[in-house]
Write a protein that holds these residues in place. Sequence first.
Motif: not given
Length: 231
Positions: A96-97, A103-104, A219-223
Amino acid sequence: MEETKNEPRTLGPRDSNISVDGKKMSALEVEQTYDGIPVAGGIVKLSKTVTLLNKFGAEFLGMMFFVMVGCGTAVSTSKTTDFNASSWVLTVAFAFGLGITTLAYTIGHITGAHINCAVTFGLVIAGVCPIIDALVIFAGQIIGAIVGAAVLAGIFNKSNDGTGALGANQVSPNFGKGSAFLGEAFMTAMLMFVVNETAVRKRLDYMPNNKLTGVGFNAPIAIGFAVFLAH
């Protein structure tokens, strides 16, 4: 050689100026003045209708693939493992992560990559997502999730689906509904906190002329890690 009129030049990572109508402006000014999207080599202008269709399509595809990857991982490993085993939980959480991160990066330039109805709602409350856009994005997410689940139903049958529900969430027998609600609420709050601080809030502490948002392109990495930890 002097630049010709109306001929924009390529934007570099430390060069936020662009020539429009013989006048040099920052990329941010161009976006505000022309309601366009600054890109390397020029400006793309999109009508509101096309933009909304793009957002619907992006969130539709994002959610469809997210359901297929996340729930698909849960289903595909469900017959060979114990649901309480830490290895199974880690595998599903990582799917999921990593799915969100991938996809982000893929659709973030179109919608900001919500891929989560709660995130969309939170961004509306934060005032950074117009209500009309949110409704279009929400519709894309719902329909995308249904299509993703339908694809999984076509891949897996009841005999090889150990979860019994295509990997859908359900309250564990070891926890009450109140405990499940509390866990979901706080983990969703953590996700929104990460989204707001890494992808929404403006930061001017480095390269101030570029006015990067949050942590820029990371940002997508942290999210993604936030989604991983929440699972």
